[in-house]
Design an enzyme around this catalytic site. Sequence first.
Site, short mmCIF file in Angstrom:
data_model
loop_
_atom_site.label_atom_id
_atom_site.label_comp_id
_atom_site.label_asym_id
_atom_site.label_seq_id
_atom_site.Cartn_x
_atom_site.Cartn_y
_atom_site.Cartn_z
N ARG A 1 0.89 -1.39 0.07
CA ARG A 1 -0.08 -0.30 0.16
C ARG A 1 0.83 1.32 0.19
NH1 ARG A 1 -2.19 0.19 4.70
NH2 ARG A 1 -3.45 -1.52 4.28
N TYR B 1 -8.87 23.96 -9.53
CA TYR B 1 -9.39 22.71 -10.37
C TYR B 1 -10.81 22.37 -9.54
CZ TYR B 1 -10.13 17.62 -11.98
OH TYR B 1 -10.56 16.57 -12.14
N ASP C 1 0.13 23.26 -7.18
CA ASP C 1 -0.32 22.32 -8.16
C ASP C 1 0.39 22.81 -9.49
OD1 ASP C 1 -1.78 20.92 -10.21
OD2 ASP C 1 -3.57 20.81 -9.29
N LYS D 1 -2.34 13.91 -16.55
CA LYS D 1 -2.32 14.67 -17.57
C LYS D 1 -1.09 14.63 -18.48
CE LYS D 1 -6.22 15.73 -15.85
NZ LYS D 1 -6.53 16.81 -14.67
C1 PLP Z 1 -7.13 16.63 -13.45
C2 PLP Z 1 -6.55 17.81 -12.28
C3 PLP Z 1 -6.69 17.52 -11.09
C4 PLP Z 1 -7.19 16.23 -10.29
O1 PLP Z 1 -6.42 14.79 -11.05
P1 PLP Z 1 -6.95 13.53 -11.24
O2 PLP Z 1 -5.85 12.76 -11.71
O3 PLP Z 1 -8.16 13.51 -12.23
O4 PLP Z 1 -7.59 13.13 -9.69
C5 PLP Z 1 -6.12 18.42 -10.19
N1 PLP Z 1 -5.56 19.52 -10.68
C6 PLP Z 1 -5.34 19.97 -11.81
C7 PLP Z 1 -4.69 21.22 -12.32
C8 PLP Z 1 -6.19 18.91 -12.82
O5 PLP Z 1 -6.15 19.31 -14.03
#
Ligand code: PLP
Length: 398
Positions: free
Chosen positions: A62, A115, A187, A212
Amino acid sequence: MSDRRNHQPGFATRAIHHGYDPATAQGALTPPIYMTSTYAFGSTEEGAALFRGEREGYIYGRTKNPTQALLETRLADLEGAEAGLALASGMAAISATLQTLCQTGDRIVADRILYGNTFALLSKGLSRFGITTEFVDFTDTAAVAAALSTPAKLVYFETPANPNLRVIDIARISTLARAAGALTVVDNTFATPVLQRPIALGADLVVHSATKYLGGHGDLLAGAVVGPAALVAEIRGHGLRFLTGATISPLTAFLILRGLKTLELRLAQHVRSATAVAQLLQDHPAVARLYYPGLPSHPQHAVAARQMSGGGGLVAFELKGGFEAGVGFMDRVTLAHRAVSLGDAETLVQHPASMTHAAYGADERARHGIPDGLVRLSIGLETTEDILDDIVAALGGH
Ligand SMILES: *Cc1c(COP(=O)(O)O)cnc(C)c1O
């Protein structure tokens, strides 16, 4: 030839090689995928030493796996961080980080534009446990300074921010946060470490949706957090181990390692095509406003030019025809796919007013800087001219 002996290897070299020696895996060029849930101890004493933390190694899947560990080492290196932790999704990374660092009574200061699910985590999730968030416009540093005059545990923002690509000054905000005794969490999903490295600019922790650009092929969900080793160990020991249990699959970790090998190459092409699209849209009669951090017309272009080495692969624009025009554009594209997410090889288009931000209502959208005619493009890796032709045709009649 220049003398490169004293130079650190370049980004692409590290993205391909860092942390792996084939000699440790029977010469396998590509790192193996360790599909295992648990690990056998050589003796009771060895197991006991692992549990006591006196010995480095693996106990149970985990919290740690060798494929995951390689990904973590590589990501930390690319972001210029001491350590990294990979998790099952971007939300898992953000959630594990914030749940580990904050407890009841703590206060977070966050940017207004986030987000959607990060906004929900702060406003509807952590608030249930007595962790409050004050949302402030982070392009207004005086407002951030004022919010930090009340004690805060951490400062949270993304840059460029979704969906209108607002850019936040990482160095400026990190300095304000540090002076107020708060941690800075950024982020970096939209820019990736190819274009922007927040830790070098003063941030403490960087979170990612690896779903992404890092994965880059639209075939997985994953997330990561990188930063100081002690903080990352705490997030692994609490946030991952028992607060979320949101473990990344070893197969997914492998796919991201594969994606990282071409990250710099892919980003260069995303930026090239996005710049061409932005230039086309900037002069188009159907377009009221363009948002691309790489062009001087962007409101925070000066900050972007200082902290990013390229404008990124996302382009947002507002159509003069409002909501109807946005829907019409979406329905007329033939190469681009109507889809949320970003950073894939395929060009994706989404209309926040009818999709991601439909629940906001027009007034609230306007307050958050999301006009009804706003369209967001995630520029893919198709031939640039084909992407441009699709957009020109979908804009139609002009
Ligand atoms: C997609 C996204 C998230 C969330 O990520 P997931 O992999 O979908 O959980 C967080 N921050 C940004 C800027 C995003 O584009």
